[in-house]
Write an enzyme that holds these catalytic residues in place. Structure first.
Site, PDB file in Angstrom:
ATOM      1  N   MET A  23      25.157  -5.234  29.534  1.00 23.41           N
ATOM      2  CA  MET A  23      26.577  -5.490  28.546  1.00 23.41           C
ATOM      3  C   MET A  23      25.923  -6.190  27.436  1.00 23.41           C
ATOM      4  SD  MET A  23      28.025  -9.153  31.155  1.00 23.41           S
ATOM      5  CE  MET A  23      25.833  -9.436  31.795  1.00 23.41           C
ATOM      6  N   LYS A  73       9.246   0.312  30.085  1.00 19.66           N
ATOM      7  CA  LYS A  73       8.741  -0.707  29.257  1.00 19.66           C
ATOM      8  C   LYS A  73       6.923  -1.065  28.340  1.00 19.66           C
ATOM      9  CE  LYS A  73      12.107  -4.779  29.701  1.00 19.66           C
ATOM     10  NZ  LYS A  73      12.190  -6.508  30.412  1.00 19.66           N
ATOM     11  N   GLY A 133       6.832 -15.617  40.148  1.00 19.72           N
ATOM     12  CA  GLY A 133       7.056 -14.208  39.583  1.00 19.72           C
ATOM     13  C   GLY A 133       5.569 -13.295  39.155  1.00 19.72           C
ATOM     14  N   ALA A 134       5.556 -12.292  38.533  1.00 22.19           N
ATOM     15  CA  ALA A 134       4.468 -11.574  38.123  1.00 22.19           C
ATOM     16  C   ALA A 134       5.036 -10.221  37.487  1.00 22.19           C
ATOM     17  CB  ALA A 134       3.313 -11.224  38.649  1.00 22.19           C
ATOM     18  N   THR A 234      16.608 -16.718  36.745  1.00 21.98           N
ATOM     19  CA  THR A 234      16.174 -15.722  35.697  1.00 21.98           C
ATOM     20  C   THR A 234      17.617 -15.349  35.847  1.00 21.98           C
ATOM     21  OG1 THR A 234      14.942 -14.563  36.763  1.00 21.98           O
ATOM     22  CG2 THR A 234      14.747 -16.508  34.647  1.00 21.98           C
TER      23      THR A 234
END
Length: 290
Positions: A23, A73, A133-134, A234
Site C-alpha cells: 500500500m 533490509k 518476536g525478534a 503489529t
C-alpha cells in the site's frame, strides 16, 4: 487526479520481493498530491540477486530515496555510505535517503510504533514492555522503544532461527541504552504469563495472526490480560486479529493493530525525503477509510 509527471519529477522507490501488494505507493503518491509535491513513488520487485544493480541504478538515476523491505533490509547495508545511529544498532534498513550521492540508511518501523502510541496519548517511557518476536519489525520496535526511554523489556521468542537475533537484541539494548532487557523462551508459558502480568504494554511483533496464521494468537486466554494493559498487534490485515479479539474479550481498554505503525513509519520516511509532514489524517482516510 494525481499530479502530472514532468521533467522535474523526483523519483522515490520501493525495493523488495514480492512487493506488488504494498500500500506504500498509494499512501505516498496521495500524500505528494495533497501537498502539491512533484514526486513519484514506484514499486520495484528487487530480490537479493538484483539488489547491487538496483543500488547502482539508484545512484545513477539520482533517485531521492527508496523504501527497502524483505528480503533486502540487511543485505542493502554494505551498499550504503552511512547509517543513522539507531539503524546501526538495529542492523536493518527500511528507508534510504540520497543526499547528493551519499546514501544513508534509516529504520522507521520503531519510530512508527512509538508515534502511533504517542498520538493516542499512550506513553510507555519509564514502563515495562513485553515484546514477542525478534524479526525485522520486532528488532526495530525493541531498539527504538529502549532508546526512547522504556525502562524494562522482556523479549520472548521461540528457540528457532530468530533466537540468536533475540539474544543480540537483548545484548545491544543493555549495552547501548538505559533499558534493562531480558530474554525469555516463548515455550515457557508460565513465565510468559507472569511477565505480561507485570507489564504496562504487551506487543506481538511476530507474524502470528497474519495470513495464513490469521486464526492463531500467542495468547489464547483472556485471563492473562488486565483491563489497564496496553495490547498491540503489529499485524494490520486482518484489521481485528485473533490477539485483539482475546484482549477485547478481557475488557482491555487500549487495543491496537499495526495500521498506525504502518502509517507513521511511512510518515517518518516521507519527512526524511521531502522535509514535509505527511498529512496522516488524510492518508488514513484514503487508505483505510478512517
Amino acid at each position: 487526479m494525481l499530479n502530472e509527471l514532468d521533467g522535474h519529477t523526483i523519483l522515490i522507490g520501493l525495493m523488495a520481493y514480492p512487493i506488488r501488494h504494498s500500500m506504500s505507493p498509494t499512501m505516498h503518491n496521495h500524500a505528494f498530491h495533497k501537498l502539491g509535491l512533484n514526486y513519484a513513488y514506484l514499486a520495484f520487485e528487487i530480490d537479493n540477486e538484483k539488489l547491487p544493480g538496483a543500488i547502482d541504478a539508484f545512484r545513477t538515476l539520482d533517485m531521492r530515496g527508496s523504501n527497502i523491505s524483505m528480503p533486502n533490509k540487511q543485505k542493502v547495508i554494505p551498499y550504503l555510505d552511512k547509517l543513522d545511529p539507531a539503524t546501526e544498532m538495529i542492523g536493518a534498513v527500511n528507508t534510504v535517503v540520497n543526499d547528493n550521492g551519499v546514501l544513508t540508511g534509516y529504520t522507521t518501523d520503531g519510530i512508527g510504533f512509538m508515534k502511533s502510541l504517542d498520538v493516542d496519548g499512550i506513553n510507555i517511557r519509564g514502563q515495562k514492555m513485553v515484546l514477542a518476536g525478534a524479526g525485522g519489525a520486532a528488532t526495530a520496535i525493541a531498539v527504538q522503544a529502549a532508546l526512547d526511554g522504556v525502562k524494562e523489556m522482556s523479549i520472548f521468542n521461540r528457540d528457532d532461527e530468530f533466537w540468536e537475533s533475540a539474544k543480540h537484541n537483548v545484548e545491544i539494548i543493555n549495552e547501548k541504552t538505559d533499558c534493562h532487557a531480558t530474554l525469555h523462551r516463548l515455550e515457557d508459558q508460565e513465565d510468559f504469563k507472569s511477565e505480561i502480568d507485570s507489564a504496562f504494554i504487551y506487543c506481538d511483533a511476530t507474524s502470528v495472526g497474519m495470513n495464513p496464521l490469521q486464526d492463531q494468537t500467542l495468547v489464547t486466554d483472556p485471563s492473562w490480560f488486565r483491563k489497564d494493559l496496553v495490547v498491540y498487534d503489529t499485524v494490520y490485515a486482518p484489521r481485528t486479529t485473533k490477539l485483539m479479539e482475546v484482549a477485547e474479550e478481557a475488557g482491555v481498554e487500549h487495543v491496537y493493530n499495526g495500521l498506525g505503525m504502518m502509517i507513521y513509519q511511512g510518515a517518518a520516511a516521507f519527512k526524511l525525503w521531502t522535509g514535509e509532514d505527511m498529512p496522516v489524517d488524510y492518508i488514513s482516510e484514503v487508505i483505510f477509510g478512517e
